[in-house]
Design a protein around this motif. Structure first.
Motif, PDB file in Angstrom:
ATOM      1  N   ILE A  97       2.405   2.951  -6.861  1.00  0.00           N
ATOM      2  CA  ILE A  97       2.287   1.913  -7.913  1.00  0.00           C
ATOM      3  C   ILE A  97       1.192   2.331  -8.873  1.00  0.00           C
ATOM      4  CG2 ILE A  97       1.922  -0.602  -8.339  1.00  0.00           C
ATOM      5  CD1 ILE A  97       2.906  -1.371  -5.437  1.00  0.00           C
TER       6      ILE A  97
ATOM      7  N   SER B 106       0.950  -1.263  -0.106  1.00  0.00           N
ATOM      8  CA  SER B 106      -0.192  -0.116   0.091  1.00  0.00           C
ATOM      9  C   SER B 106       0.683   1.320  -0.169  1.00  0.00           C
ATOM     10  CB  SER B 106      -0.921   0.058   1.404  1.00  0.00           C
ATOM     11  OG  SER B 106      -0.008   0.037   2.441  1.00  0.00           O
ATOM     12  N   ASN B 107       0.179   2.297  -0.680  1.00  0.00           N
ATOM     13  CA  ASN B 107       1.097   3.572  -0.407  1.00  0.00           C
ATOM     14  C   ASN B 107       2.524   3.854  -0.996  1.00  0.00           C
ATOM     15  OD1 ASN B 107       0.855   6.479   0.044  1.00  0.00           O
ATOM     16  ND2 ASN B 107       1.503   6.169   2.216  1.00  0.00           N
TER      17      ASN B 107
ATOM     18  N   ASN C 292      -2.496   3.595  -4.060  1.00  0.00           N
ATOM     19  CA  ASN C 292      -1.820   3.729  -5.022  1.00  0.00           C
ATOM     20  C   ASN C 292      -2.416   4.390  -6.180  1.00  0.00           C
ATOM     21  OD1 ASN C 292       0.951   2.096  -4.335  1.00  0.00           O
ATOM     22  ND2 ASN C 292      -0.606   0.509  -3.937  1.00  0.00           N
TER      23      ASN C 292
ATOM     24  N   ASN D  76      -7.562   4.034  -5.332  1.00  0.00           N
ATOM     25  CA  ASN D  76      -6.560   3.872  -6.505  1.00  0.00           C
ATOM     26  C   ASN D  76      -7.402   4.782  -7.729  1.00  0.00           C
ATOM     27  OD1 ASN D  76      -3.908   1.902  -6.691  1.00  0.00           O
ATOM     28  ND2 ASN D  76      -5.558   0.989  -5.441  1.00  0.00           N
TER      29      ASN D  76
END
Length: 221
Positions: free
Chosen positions: A35, A31-32, A56, A79
């Motif tokens: 990406i 996470s975070n 992400n 996201n």
């Protein structure tokens, strides 16, 4: 985990990095990390039970995602997803799926294959741009939490009858649809819910899965 390589397409996750990020060989937290493209190297990691790719900048998911059939929990909240692949229906082991705070809309409608995830107990679709659900979601009879808050629904999906709502959520939904009812109070009396098979507390307000990060990660639409 420290990700050293950053490209215009976001941070790159290698197989070695992903393996180092495994917690107890069962939970993978990515996470975070900025990406932007789903790391296909994850498909080479066996026996992952929980995958966290939240916070992400993912815009789409590959059909290969269905190869991760051993997952029980998948977190994709916060996201930039606009649609889901049909391969989602192959993740038949999922019990918890968090898709809140993305850009999911209808059309395109969520895939019908979503109805194959019959083990789902929690499905969070809040903070998106949905105005309907595929009919196949009626097959998700094991759901205990369903989040639909902050979408574009003008009415509840057909399979969500009044019996599917707790009294508090039903009252709130009626208030949102009819301002004249805002001063009307419903009493919750003992035994009123005895015959209800499904109670969804997250239809109009965030459930616990999303509440903690809603303020920090909500994206303006």
């Amino acid at each position: 985990m420290v990700v050293k390589h950053t490209t215009a397409k976001g941070r790159k996750v290698t197989l070695k990095m992903a393996q180092k990020a495994l917690e107890g060989r069962r939970r993978l937290d990515l996470s975070n990390l900025g990406i932007a493209t789903f790391p296909k190297c994850l498909l080479k990691i066996a026996a992952v039970d929980e995958l966290d790719l939240s916070r992400n900048t993912l815009q789409k998911l590959p059909e290969d995602l269905g190869d991760l059939a051993g997952l029980s929990r998948l977190d994709l909240q916060s996201n930039k997803l606009e649609a889901l692949p049909q391969a989602m229906g192959r993740l038949v082991g999922l019990t918890h799926l968090n898709l809140s705070n993305n850009r999911l809309r209808s059309p395109p409608l969520l895939p019908d294959s979503l109805g194959l995830l019959v083990r789902l107990q929690s499905l969070n679709l809040g903070l998106n741009r949905l105005d309907r659900l595929p009919p196949s979601t009626a097959a998700l009879t094991g759901l205990q939490n369903l989040g639909l808050f902050d979408n574009l629904f003008t009415e509840l999906p057909a399979f969500l009858t009044a019996a599917s709502l707790c009294e508090t959520c039903l009252h709130r939904h009626e208030q949102e649809r009819d301002p004249l009812k805002r001063n009307t109070r419903r009493d919750v009396r003992g035994g009123a819910e005895d015959n209800r098979k499904r109670i969804y507390s997250g239809l109009t307000t965030p459930n616990s899965v999303a509440a903690a990060n809603q303020d920090a990660w909500r994206r303006r639409r």
